[in-house]
Enzyme design. Structure first.
Site, PDB file in Angstrom:
ATOM      1  N   ALA A 112      -6.289   4.453  -6.555  1.00  0.00           N
ATOM      2  CA  ALA A 112      -6.040   3.799  -7.855  1.00  0.00           C
ATOM      3  C   ALA A 112      -7.168   4.057  -8.848  1.00  0.00           C
ATOM      4  CB  ALA A 112      -5.880   2.294  -7.650  1.00  0.00           C
ATOM      5  N   LEU A 139      -7.729  -4.976  -6.419  1.00  0.00           N
ATOM      6  CA  LEU A 139      -8.350  -4.002  -5.516  1.00  0.00           C
ATOM      7  C   LEU A 139      -9.557  -4.616  -4.815  1.00  0.00           C
ATOM      8  CD1 LEU A 139      -8.509  -0.675  -7.568  1.00  0.00           C
ATOM      9  CD2 LEU A 139      -6.768  -1.413  -5.947  1.00  0.00           C
ATOM     10  N   TYR A 235     -22.979 -14.036  -2.114  1.00  0.00           N
ATOM     11  CA  TYR A 235     -21.748 -13.794  -2.878  1.00  0.00           C
ATOM     12  C   TYR A 235     -21.992 -13.943  -4.386  1.00  0.00           C
ATOM     13  CZ  TYR A 235     -17.001 -12.731  -3.788  1.00  0.00           C
ATOM     14  OH  TYR A 235     -15.890 -12.067  -4.249  1.00  0.00           O
TER      15      TYR A 235
HETATM   16  P1  NAD Z   1      -7.538  -6.777   0.701  1.00  0.00           P
HETATM   17  O1  NAD Z   1      -8.522  -5.933   1.419  1.00  0.00           O
HETATM   18  O2  NAD Z   1      -6.596  -7.601   1.509  1.00  0.00           O
HETATM   19  O3  NAD Z   1      -6.627  -5.861  -0.272  1.00  0.00           O
HETATM   20  C1  NAD Z   1      -7.147  -4.818  -1.009  1.00  0.00           C
HETATM   21  C2  NAD Z   1      -6.036  -3.988  -1.621  1.00  0.00           C
HETATM   22  O4  NAD Z   1      -6.639  -2.935  -2.400  1.00  0.00           O
HETATM   23  C3  NAD Z   1      -5.116  -3.293  -0.601  1.00  0.00           C
HETATM   24  O5  NAD Z   1      -3.790  -3.287  -1.104  1.00  0.00           O
HETATM   25  C4  NAD Z   1      -5.666  -1.851  -0.571  1.00  0.00           C
HETATM   26  O6  NAD Z   1      -4.700  -0.872  -0.205  1.00  0.00           O
HETATM   27  C5  NAD Z   1      -6.052  -1.697  -2.025  1.00  0.00           C
HETATM   28  N1  NAD Z   1      -7.026  -0.635  -2.269  1.00  0.00           N
HETATM   29  C6  NAD Z   1      -8.309  -0.551  -1.824  1.00  0.00           C
HETATM   30  N2  NAD Z   1      -8.884   0.576  -2.306  1.00  0.00           N
HETATM   31  C7  NAD Z   1      -7.940   1.205  -3.058  1.00  0.00           C
HETATM   32  C8  NAD Z   1      -7.915   2.404  -3.811  1.00  0.00           C
HETATM   33  N3  NAD Z   1      -8.989   3.192  -3.906  1.00  0.00           N
HETATM   34  N4  NAD Z   1      -6.771   2.749  -4.430  1.00  0.00           N
HETATM   35  C9  NAD Z   1      -5.655   1.975  -4.333  1.00  0.00           C
HETATM   36  N5  NAD Z   1      -5.629   0.815  -3.652  1.00  0.00           N
HETATM   37  C10 NAD Z   1      -6.762   0.442  -3.027  1.00  0.00           C
HETATM   38  O7  NAD Z   1      -8.383  -7.662  -0.310  1.00  0.00           O
HETATM   39  P2  NAD Z   1      -8.245  -9.145  -0.907  1.00  0.00           P
HETATM   40  O8  NAD Z   1      -9.141 -10.030  -0.130  1.00  0.00           O
HETATM   41  O9  NAD Z   1      -6.837  -9.524  -1.121  1.00  0.00           O
HETATM   42  O10 NAD Z   1      -8.974  -8.932  -2.309  1.00  0.00           O
HETATM   43  C11 NAD Z   1      -8.276  -8.681  -3.505  1.00  0.00           C
HETATM   44  C12 NAD Z   1      -9.058  -9.305  -4.658  1.00  0.00           C
HETATM   45  O11 NAD Z   1      -9.096 -10.731  -4.451  1.00  0.00           O
HETATM   46  C13 NAD Z   1     -10.513  -8.849  -4.725  1.00  0.00           C
HETATM   47  O12 NAD Z   1     -10.900  -8.734  -6.081  1.00  0.00           O
HETATM   48  C14 NAD Z   1     -11.275  -9.994  -4.077  1.00  0.00           C
HETATM   49  O13 NAD Z   1     -12.616 -10.103  -4.502  1.00  0.00           O
HETATM   50  C15 NAD Z   1     -10.436 -11.170  -4.564  1.00  0.00           C
HETATM   51  N6  NAD Z   1     -10.621 -12.428  -3.785  1.00  0.00           N
HETATM   52  C16 NAD Z   1     -10.560 -12.440  -2.425  1.00  0.00           C
HETATM   53  C17 NAD Z   1     -10.782 -13.631  -1.745  1.00  0.00           C
HETATM   54  C18 NAD Z   1     -10.739 -13.693  -0.233  1.00  0.00           C
HETATM   55  O14 NAD Z   1     -11.146 -14.727   0.345  1.00  0.00           O
HETATM   56  N7  NAD Z   1     -10.240 -12.658   0.432  1.00  0.00           N
HETATM   57  C19 NAD Z   1     -11.021 -14.811  -2.454  1.00  0.00           C
HETATM   58  C20 NAD Z   1     -11.032 -14.787  -3.838  1.00  0.00           C
HETATM   59  C21 NAD Z   1     -10.832 -13.571  -4.499  1.00  0.00           C
END
Ligand code: NAD
Length: 396
Positions: A112, A139, A235
């Protein structure tokens, strides 16, 4: 082949196709049970759509408000009998379910961050959707190849200024230990911001705007995290926190652009959940295990799908209900950050040891969520039965 979990540190290197499909079905069932999201999105681009918060966003949009979706993700298909990554199987399951419900679902697997994938996404939107009314940027990546310089930036999870020592847990064995993480240098801070900051979100939104595919009233949201003071050095005040500050900077800039379309851009601060991304952060899994116990006892526990369904139904698509904090962020982490919840974590923190871990933490809940992310531990799946690992997304 018969697929068993193979856990290596904070990842599982195998994934179960039917188990992943059952997990996706659980999330769909949750969204359906909440009923339709009135005035919800209809044509949605989700960047990072295959796991975690992005997958939840895609499911909430499709099954909560009948949206056509384009999902962009980076997943590995099966190779020589080795199972694909969970996001690959999740995407097949989502696509099957969406199409069975009469919903358009298109997929783009690739980087992406690249100009090429952005161009392909624009072409698909023009051809299939015309315009989009919601763009979710979700992402989470350890690296980014910059599209103009070609430099590969790698993100790190480190404190700033001084080393940080705190308790952590081995999420495989349940052993509580002490970890010390050395501070990042300037290059590492810049690299982490290049990967997890807002530049790429801006590039996406500018490309979508330039192609004329942003519908009047279109919204775009990116996700962030703040969490409790015990994790701030690693964090909120660490390298990833710096990157998230940049995401907020980008959000304000994109908001100016979106206003031209009578739309808006903002960052939603979400709750701590178990995803591939969060499992990799030191200290956080210990906090999450304590948090789960406290929030489950209080009846306020949520996972990705509960969070995003609530974000859409109660905030984004509920008239003018979007409730911003003093920094212009939406806080769907409100139940996690409730003072009584945080106090309970704070009180339990000094008492947690390997011996007392089970008494203070919901480790079973943590591990169950972790395994489910790879399609293991789902009810109704025969894990002793052989299954086909090679499943093309094109045939979904
Ligand atoms: P995750 O690892 O479950 O999902 C990441 C997604 O990004 C996947 O669909 C993966 O295929 C995609 N991805 C990664 N690199 C890519 C690339 N180069 N090109 C295309 N797609 C790519 O992560 P998540 O925990 O759902 O995190 C998503 C967002 O939510 C992040 O910004 C994270 O900081 C935020 N977040 C997460 C939490 C938590 O506790 N997990 C809490 C609050 C916010």
């Amino acid at each position: 082949m018969i697929i068993k979990p193979k856990v290596r540190g904070f990842v599982c290197v195998t994934a179960h196709p039917e188990g992943c499909a059952a997990h996706v079905q659980e999330w769909i069932a949750h969204v359906r049970a909440q009923g339709p999201i009135a005035q919800g999105p209809k044509k949605v681009l989700v960047i990072g759509s295959s796991t975690g918060y992005g997958l939840a966003s895609r499911i909430a949009a499709a099954f909560g408000s009948g949206a056509a979706t384009l999902g962009v993700f980076f997943e590995r298909p099966s190779e020589e009998g080795r199972p694909a990554t969970p996001g690959w199987y999740n995407t097949i399951a989502f696509t099957n379910a969406a199409r069975a419900a009469g919903l358009h679902a298109a997929n783009l697997n690739g980087d992406a961050f690249s100009d090429d994938i952005k161009k392909q996404a624009l072409d698909l939107i023009r051809a299939d959707l015309g315009q989009v009314d919601l763009v979710v940027y979700s992402l989470a990546s350890p690296r980014r190849t910059h599209p103009t310089t070609g430099v590969v930036h790698k993100s790190v999870l480190k404190p700033l200024g001084a080393s940080y020592t705190n308790k952590t847990v081995d999420t495989d064995k349940g052993i509580v230990s002490t970890v010390t993480i050395e501070p990042a240098n300037e290059a590492e801070i810049a690299d982490t911001t290049a990967v997890m900051g807002g530049e790429d979100w801006e590039l996406w939104m500018n490309a979508l705007d330039g192609a004329g595919v942003l519908k009047e009233g279109c919204q775009t949201v990116a996700y962030s995290y703040i969490g409790p003071q015990v994790t701030w050095p690693i964090y909120k005040d660490g390298t990833i926190g710096k990157a998230k500050e940049d995401l907020e900077r980008a959000g304000r800039k994109i908001d100016d652009l979106m206003k031209l379309h009578r739309g808006r851009a903002f960052v939603s601060v979400n709750k701590a959940v178990v995803t591939q991304a969060s499992s990799a952060i030191p200290v956080v899994p210990l906090y999450v295990s304590l948090l789960f116990k406290i929030m489950k006892a209080k009846g306020t526990h949520e996972g990705c799908i509960e969070q995003i369904q609530r974000l859409f139904e109660k905030q984004m698509y509920n008239g003018n209900a979007l409730d911003f904090d003093e920094h212009g962020r939406v806080r769907i982490d409100d139940w996690e950050m409730a003072p009584d919840v945080q106090k309970a974590v704070f009180d339990a923190w000094p008492l947690v040891t390997t011996e007392t871990f089970d008494a203070h933490a919901d480790f079973a809940g943590y591990q169950s969520d972790f395994m489910k992310n790879f399609g293991f531990g789902l009810a109704g799946i025969d894990y002793e039965a052989p299954t086909e690992v090679e499943r093309p997304i094109e045939d979904a």
